[in-house]
Write an enzyme that holds these catalytic residues in place. Structure first.
Site, PDB file in Angstrom:
ATOM      1  N   CYS A   2       0.826  -1.191   0.000  1.00  0.00           N
ATOM      2  CA  CYS A   2       0.000   0.000   0.000  1.00  0.00           C
ATOM      3  C   CYS A   2       0.866   1.249   0.000  1.00  0.00           C
ATOM      4  O   CYS A   2       2.089   1.181  -0.034  1.00  0.00           O
ATOM      5  CB  CYS A   2      -0.898   0.003   1.244  1.00  0.00           C
ATOM      6  N   SER A  52      -4.974  -4.655  -2.458  1.00  0.00           N
ATOM      7  CA  SER A  52      -5.515  -5.792  -1.707  1.00  0.00           C
ATOM      8  C   SER A  52      -4.741  -7.062  -2.035  1.00  0.00           C
ATOM      9  O   SER A  52      -4.661  -7.474  -3.202  1.00  0.00           O
ATOM     10  CB  SER A  52      -6.991  -5.987  -2.051  1.00  0.00           C
TER      11      SER A  52
END
Length: 632
Positions: A2, A52
């Protein structure tokens, strides 16, 4: 994987504008295309962009602890989160998700700063404790994941996964640190002890910062280091068995994902070892990919294909050609700071190729640093033997004179290119290794700088922080000190920066199983004979992998991810080389002798010398200045 960003007011809890945090995270959207979130509280704001990988729908961030007293934004993966989760549940912790992020929250609430010792993974995270009014910033042991911080004029501390996240904050001053230019010219990247812009810092690998409201901002504190001060006395067979255990653990722990997974395969020892162990652990064919070049002498795709066929992988190949050098402006935007490792270009292309089929890719990075696999390690070990035999009173005048008089014969066979060896032997071992690690020598840098830049640089030399690092290192030999420098200086500054930025630019998570910290600690205890034997580096690794890989892969000459920049700058990209000296931004900086740069360019194009490394460094510096909108 991320992108994270945020703002924290240390002295007084001033309100934080959520829109400002959102703009910082939007600049990191490439790192997390699957989701975004912002949370603010008194004096603090946390932002997140999500890619994800695990618990695809159930772990949005910023994430609160079960009791709502702690909030986190997290970049990375915790590979032992399931074991930690069971231990914490047995102690009464409550979990609402199936991912690793919530495990960090519970670990902080049980162990505080000590939680870092329990985490096995790659990570950079910011955790805010509402009861303590404290922000906890942490980075993984080896520096796989980055974290930039900046002290701003309003008294706040801003942080982000990449410099571009900080650049989105209107209070960040875009002023170049001239010492970073010296660092960059020496190494080809800006090391972690400095940033290209003043007032910006990088949290060092294996460090954390604990910032508390009402108190002055604390400095970074180290929680992990690797020691070469001990030697294992185990039998060779037992060491090989132990190494294989750690290799398997490193690979299998990094194969956990809820998305398609694959591997980079160059055909070298390290990536081939990773693919072999992935194939051993997988019930499906492993997805692999490799990059080749239009210069046959530098193309390794045939070796990659050999390994792919051996393990029946689903293998794909793509080639890089001179037209790809037009991506230099794109590379500048990806890295923000100037970055001159030319292998960044094929690394970007192999990441793009991998992302067409997978979201996670395992790499072979780290084994050369941990187990002495670079050619410079072998040379350094031999030079250390020579230094031990010859007194400095003899070495310094003899080799110093030879180093000055010997021609720099880039065109000659390797055995005749002895100038750098003589220069190294004229110094002590640490200075010799610093010279081996550098992209441009101190003498060359000195000749390039303008009088004004020499005044700005003052007494500082880029080698000084590296020499301090090696002198204070927990080591027993010169080879130990060299490997320690590679792990603490070269690896996070160059190799891991390259892989993080290029993989994240295309929304791909890259994992480094050979940098499992337990494997690195094991390798640091190996006797030197198990690392280097004769002309072979990574000796124990190669012996251990013989049941898996053919000798033609294990013992072929190490090539590395070499890019044919020299040939391209003489041929289809000669005009790019000529333009460097007259590039508006670089020329306007006033840092260099542009006439001398022009001479280097013409010398290279005519084939009188190989100055491709210098020319590429200056080209990427010019591109970075344009990207950042600064002129010096």
């Amino acid at each position: 994987m991320c992108g994270i960003a945020g703002i924290f007011h240390c002295e007084t809890p001033k309100p934080v504008d959520p829109a400002r945090v959102a703009r910082m995270t939007e600049a990191l959207a490439h790192r997390g295309p699957d989701g975004a979130g912002v949370w603010t509280g008194p004096g603090v704001g946390l932002g997140h962009r999500r890619l994800s990988i695990i618990d695809l729908g159930g772990s949005p961030q910023p994430m609160h602890s079960a009791d709502g007293r702690v909030v986190i934004v997290f970049n990375g993966e915790i590979y032992n989160y399931r074991e930690l989760r069971r231990e914490l549940q047995d102690d009464g912790a409550i979990f609402r998700t199936d991912g690793d992020t919530e495990t960090i929250l519970a670990a902080w609430q049980k162990w505080g700063v000590g939680c870092l010792q329990r985490l096995n993974g790659m990570f950079a995270f910011a955790l805010y404790d509402l009861d303590r009014r404290a922000l906890f910033l942490a980075r993984d042991r080896l520096g796989v994941k980055p974290l930039f911080t900046a002290a701003l004029s309003d008294g706040s501390i801003a942080f982000a996964s990449e410099l571009k996240g900080l650049l989105a904050h209107p209070l960040l001053r875009r002023q170049v640190d001239p010492l970073a230019v010296e660092d960059y010219l020496a190494w080809g990247y800006v090391p972690d002890h400095r940033s290209f812009l003043k007032n910006v810092e990088k949290l060092p690998a294996g460090h954390f910062r604990l910032l508390e409201q009402g108190r002055q901002a604390g400095t970074a504190r180290q929680y992990w280091d690797v020691s070469f001060a001990e030697r294992s006395d185990a039998r060779e067979a037992d060491l090989s068995e132990g190494l294989l255990h750690h290799l398997r653990e490193g690979v299998t722990s990094r194969m956990v994902a809820d998305v398609p997974l694959g591997a980079f395969l160059s055909g070298g020892v390290d990536s081939s070892s990773v693919v072999a162990l992935m194939a051993e652990a997988s019930s499906r064919p492993v997805n692999t990919c490799s990059i080749g070049f239009d210069v046959a002498a530098l193309d390794e795709t045939s070796y990659a294909r050999q390994v792919a066929d051996l393990f029946a992988t689903d293998h794909r190949t793509r080639r890089v050609d001179p037209e790809d050098l037009a991506a230099s402006a794109q590379l500048a935007a990806i890295f923000d700071e100037p970055f001159a490792d030319a292998s960044a270009l094929p690394t970007l292309r192999v990441c793009q190729l991998a992302r067409e089929k997978v979201t996670v890719a395992l790499s072979g990075d780290g084994a050369d640093e941990a187990m002495a696999g670079y050619r410079r390690h072998i040379f350094h070990a031999r030079e250390e033997q020579a230094r031990a035999l010859l007194p400095s009173a003899l070495r310094l005048p003899v080799f110093g004179t030879l180093g000055r008089l010997w021609p720099k014969a880039d065109w000659a066979p390797r055995v005749l290119r002895a100038k750098s060896t003589f220069q190294s032997l004229a110094t002590d071992g640490l200075e010799g290794y610093a010279r081996a690690l550098s992209a441009l020598t101190p003498e060359l840098r000195q000749s390039l700088y303008s009088p004004e830049f020499l005044r700005l640089r003052g007494d500082y030399r880029a080698e000084q922080p590296l020499l301090r690092l090696m002198r204070d290192a927990p080591v027993r030999s010169g080879l130990d000190a060299a490997q320690y420098a590679d792990l603490k200086f070269w690896l996070p500054g160059d190799i891991l920066t390259k892989v993080d930025r290029t993989s994240m630019a295309v929304g791909l998570e890259a994992r480094e199983p050979l940098l499992d910290h337990r494997l690195v600690e094991f390798a640091a205890k190996l006797p030197e004979r198990q690392r280097i034997r004769g002309t072979q580096g990574k000796w124990l690794l190669k012996r251990t992998m013989r049941p898996y890989l053919p000798d033609a892969i294990l013992y072929r000459q190490k090539q590395g991810f070499v890019t044919p920049i020299a040939q391209w700058l003489r041929g289809p990209l000669a005009q790019e080389a000529r333009a460097i000296a007259s590039g508006a931004t670089l020329a306007r900086s006033g840092w260099f002798d542009n006439g001398r740069i022009a001479l280097f360019a013409e010398d290279h194009i005519a084939g009188r010398g190989d100055h491709s490394r210098l020319l590429w460094q200056l080209l990427m510096l010019d591109r970075s200045l344009n990207h950042l909108g600064v002129s010096g």
